[in-house]
Design a protein around this motif. Sequence first.
Motif, PDB file in Angstrom:
ATOM      1  N   ILE A  21      23.030   0.824  27.446  1.00 32.57           N
ATOM      2  CA  ILE A  21      22.482   1.186  26.046  1.00 32.57           C
ATOM      3  C   ILE A  21      23.725   0.424  25.214  1.00 32.57           C
ATOM      4  O   ILE A  21      24.820   0.810  25.267  1.00 32.57           O
ATOM      5  CB  ILE A  21      22.483   2.540  25.651  1.00 32.57           C
ATOM      6  CG1 ILE A  21      21.404   3.558  26.577  1.00 32.57           C
ATOM      7  CG2 ILE A  21      22.138   3.055  24.290  1.00 32.57           C
ATOM      8  CD1 ILE A  21      21.514   5.179  26.353  1.00 32.57           C
ATOM      9  N   MET A  22      23.351  -0.769  24.573  1.00 31.56           N
ATOM     10  CA  MET A  22      24.224  -1.641  23.968  1.00 31.56           C
ATOM     11  C   MET A  22      24.404  -1.253  22.545  1.00 31.56           C
ATOM     12  O   MET A  22      23.898  -1.644  21.652  1.00 31.56           O
ATOM     13  CB  MET A  22      23.749  -2.949  23.977  1.00 31.56           C
ATOM     14  CG  MET A  22      23.132  -3.493  25.177  1.00 31.56           C
ATOM     15  SD  MET A  22      22.726  -5.435  25.386  1.00 31.56           S
ATOM     16  CE  MET A  22      21.186  -5.244  24.491  1.00 31.56           C
ATOM     17  N   ASP A  23      25.485  -0.120  22.414  1.00 30.41           N
ATOM     18  CA  ASP A  23      25.543   0.421  20.941  1.00 30.41           C
ATOM     19  C   ASP A  23      26.761  -0.015  20.609  1.00 30.41           C
ATOM     20  O   ASP A  23      27.949  -0.288  21.231  1.00 30.41           O
ATOM     21  CB  ASP A  23      25.303   1.954  21.245  1.00 30.41           C
ATOM     22  CG  ASP A  23      25.126   2.512  20.013  1.00 30.41           C
ATOM     23  OD1 ASP A  23      24.714   1.983  18.935  1.00 30.41           O
ATOM     24  OD2 ASP A  23      25.218   3.734  19.662  1.00 30.41           O
ATOM     25  N   TYR A  65      19.000  -2.332  26.535  1.00 25.94           N
ATOM     26  CA  TYR A  65      18.430  -1.642  25.481  1.00 25.94           C
ATOM     27  C   TYR A  65      18.349  -2.631  24.352  1.00 25.94           C
ATOM     28  O   TYR A  65      19.488  -2.466  23.621  1.00 25.94           O
ATOM     29  CB  TYR A  65      18.687  -0.220  25.139  1.00 25.94           C
ATOM     30  CG  TYR A  65      17.761   0.705  24.506  1.00 25.94           C
ATOM     31  CD1 TYR A  65      16.390   0.370  24.321  1.00 25.94           C
ATOM     32  CD2 TYR A  65      18.233   2.017  24.461  1.00 25.94           C
ATOM     33  CE1 TYR A  65      15.514   1.236  23.618  1.00 25.94           C
ATOM     34  CE2 TYR A  65      17.319   2.990  23.782  1.00 25.94           C
ATOM     35  CZ  TYR A  65      16.298   2.544  23.419  1.00 25.94           C
ATOM     36  OH  TYR A  65      15.313   3.637  22.817  1.00 25.94           O
ATOM     37  N   ALA A  66      17.674  -3.335  23.784  1.00 27.07           N
ATOM     38  CA  ALA A  66      17.815  -4.391  22.672  1.00 27.07           C
ATOM     39  C   ALA A  66      17.364  -4.102  21.186  1.00 27.07           C
ATOM     40  O   ALA A  66      17.602  -4.141  20.374  1.00 27.07           O
ATOM     41  CB  ALA A  66      17.130  -5.656  23.072  1.00 27.07           C
ATOM     42  N   PHE A  67      16.234  -3.114  21.546  1.00 24.94           N
ATOM     43  CA  PHE A  67      15.596  -2.788  20.317  1.00 24.94           C
ATOM     44  C   PHE A  67      14.587  -1.459  20.628  1.00 24.94           C
ATOM     45  O   PHE A  67      13.819  -1.470  21.520  1.00 24.94           O
ATOM     46  CB  PHE A  67      14.720  -3.805  19.538  1.00 24.94           C
ATOM     47  CG  PHE A  67      14.179  -3.472  18.076  1.00 24.94           C
ATOM     48  CD1 PHE A  67      14.955  -4.032  17.080  1.00 24.94           C
ATOM     49  CD2 PHE A  67      13.170  -2.859  17.966  1.00 24.94           C
ATOM     50  CE1 PHE A  67      14.575  -3.820  15.762  1.00 24.94           C
ATOM     51  CE2 PHE A  67      12.744  -2.586  16.769  1.00 24.94           C
ATOM     52  CZ  PHE A  67      13.372  -3.021  15.608  1.00 24.94           C
ATOM     53  N   SER A  68      14.820  -0.323  19.945  1.00 26.18           N
ATOM     54  CA  SER A  68      14.057   0.919  20.403  1.00 26.18           C
ATOM     55  C   SER A  68      13.000   1.106  19.365  1.00 26.18           C
ATOM     56  O   SER A  68      12.687   0.515  18.398  1.00 26.18           O
ATOM     57  CB  SER A  68      15.254   2.205  20.191  1.00 26.18           C
ATOM     58  OG  SER A  68      14.969   2.498  18.900  1.00 26.18           O
ATOM     59  N   ASN A  71      14.112   1.958  16.383  1.00 26.25           N
ATOM     60  CA  ASN A  71      14.788   0.858  15.159  1.00 26.25           C
ATOM     61  C   ASN A  71      14.094   0.244  14.200  1.00 26.25           C
ATOM     62  O   ASN A  71      14.688  -0.360  13.309  1.00 26.25           O
ATOM     63  CB  ASN A  71      15.582  -0.114  16.123  1.00 26.25           C
ATOM     64  CG  ASN A  71      16.708   0.375  16.992  1.00 26.25           C
ATOM     65  OD1 ASN A  71      16.962  -0.081  18.008  1.00 26.25           O
ATOM     66  ND2 ASN A  71      17.171   1.386  16.426  1.00 26.25           N
ATOM     67  N   ARG A  74      15.035   0.856  10.558  1.00 25.10           N
ATOM     68  CA  ARG A  74      16.649   0.383   9.817  1.00 25.10           C
ATOM     69  C   ARG A  74      15.851  -0.353   8.744  1.00 25.10           C
ATOM     70  O   ARG A  74      14.598  -0.698   8.574  1.00 25.10           O
ATOM     71  CB  ARG A  74      16.862  -0.487  10.953  1.00 25.10           C
ATOM     72  CG  ARG A  74      17.473   0.579  12.047  1.00 25.10           C
ATOM     73  CD  ARG A  74      18.707  -0.403  12.849  1.00 25.10           C
ATOM     74  NE  ARG A  74      19.196   0.360  13.820  1.00 25.10           N
ATOM     75  CZ  ARG A  74      20.414   0.239  14.461  1.00 25.10           C
ATOM     76  NH1 ARG A  74      20.777  -0.844  14.357  1.00 25.10           N
ATOM     77  NH2 ARG A  74      20.726   1.270  15.242  1.00 25.10           N
ATOM     78  N   ARG A 191      26.707   3.568  28.403  1.00 24.73           N
ATOM     79  CA  ARG A 191      26.382   3.665  26.970  1.00 24.73           C
ATOM     80  C   ARG A 191      27.768   3.212  26.436  1.00 24.73           C
ATOM     81  O   ARG A 191      28.759   3.911  26.634  1.00 24.73           O
ATOM     82  CB  ARG A 191      26.024   5.099  26.385  1.00 24.73           C
ATOM     83  CG  ARG A 191      25.609   4.840  24.860  1.00 24.73           C
ATOM     84  CD  ARG A 191      24.876   5.880  24.142  1.00 24.73           C
ATOM     85  NE  ARG A 191      24.727   5.549  23.007  1.00 24.73           N
ATOM     86  CZ  ARG A 191      23.365   5.805  22.164  1.00 24.73           C
ATOM     87  NH1 ARG A 191      22.562   6.795  22.740  1.00 24.73           N
ATOM     88  NH2 ARG A 191      23.315   5.497  20.908  1.00 24.73           N
ATOM     89  N   ARG A 197      24.464  10.458  23.974  1.00 19.51           N
ATOM     90  CA  ARG A 197      22.833  10.766  23.901  1.00 19.51           C
ATOM     91  C   ARG A 197      22.215   9.390  24.707  1.00 19.51           C
ATOM     92  O   ARG A 197      22.718   8.457  24.526  1.00 19.51           O
ATOM     93  CB  ARG A 197      22.408  11.113  22.465  1.00 19.51           C
ATOM     94  CG  ARG A 197      22.662  10.115  21.476  1.00 19.51           C
ATOM     95  CD  ARG A 197      22.140  10.394  20.214  1.00 19.51           C
ATOM     96  NE  ARG A 197      22.730   9.434  18.984  1.00 19.51           N
ATOM     97  CZ  ARG A 197      23.671   9.612  18.089  1.00 19.51           C
ATOM     98  NH1 ARG A 197      24.209  10.677  18.308  1.00 19.51           N
ATOM     99  NH2 ARG A 197      24.114   8.807  17.423  1.00 19.51           N
ATOM    100  N   SER A 199      19.050   8.626  23.413  1.00 18.38           N
ATOM    101  CA  SER A 199      18.272   7.813  22.471  1.00 18.38           C
ATOM    102  C   SER A 199      17.097   7.262  22.933  1.00 18.38           C
ATOM    103  O   SER A 199      16.654   5.912  22.650  1.00 18.38           O
ATOM    104  CB  SER A 199      19.171   6.815  21.780  1.00 18.38           C
ATOM    105  OG  SER A 199      20.270   7.175  21.315  1.00 18.38           O
TER     106      SER A 199
END
Length: 245
Positions: A21-23, A65-68, A71, A74, A191, A197, A199
């Motif tokens: 999860i690239m946050d 995870y690039a785009f949920s 997302n 946004r 993460r 979390r 997500s």
Amino acid sequence: MSTKKHTDIDPERIPAHIAVIMDGNGRWARRRGLPRLEGHRRGYKALKNLVVNAADIGVEVITAYAFSSENWNRPAEEVSGLMKLIRYAAKAELNYMKKEGVRIVTSGRFYELPQELQDQFNEDYEETKNNNRIVLNIAVNYGGRNEIVDAARSAARMVVEGKLSPDDIDDKMLSGLMYHPELPEPDLLIRTAGEMRVSNFLLWETAYSELYVTETLWPDFSKSDLYVAVADYQGRTRKFGKVVE
Ligand code: IPE
Ligand code: IPE
Ligand code: MG
């Protein structure tokens, strides 16, 4: 020296599949007074490095995870900026991925993506389909609940068509209806940026993944962060519900 070195990793127990999860791209940019999109740009470079660094130690699959599915909520400018960036990266890095032996696949509701992005990914799949050093699974327009819903719909259709009895629906059968049943389930879920979390990421596949959360923001995630995460994973006892002495 607190930084883990490659030698601290046991080459016999490398996680086959690491999900990330690239946050923290937005926070990385805000701390520098830069636009959020600049954080995303740096984030994509960090992913490019991760794939090669992971391949070098024998990891077989990275799911990023690039785009949920959430997302989309946004601001429109960020959503379109992200879609453009993903398309740019999928085109600009294709030759590099070919050279590095990376097979590109995606997870998520593909048909809802902008047409140009679908076209670019289709080219990426085709051009990298014979690569076998590492798989890069890009989760884009991905939701863990949507994935399970899509599997349930497929099973329901088979029942209606008389090809499946409801009693034959079990854990294994549903696993086979997920987006990439051919990939092993993640051994390790990383993460970045400290949030505790999931997500809506890989809800089905991470049933027994080991979790690792780091405060490092995604654009800063380096080779040594990867090694520290893998070393931490190697210190875990995986029990799968059993008694392990
Ligand atoms: C993760 O970074 C990338 C995406 C969700 C596309 P964020 O954009 O969520 O960064 P923060 O959480 O605002 O720092
Ligand atoms: C998860 O990060 C999605 C991606 C990394 C693509 P978010 O930043 O969207 O997650 P929340 O909103 O903090 O839960
Ligand atoms: Mg975030």
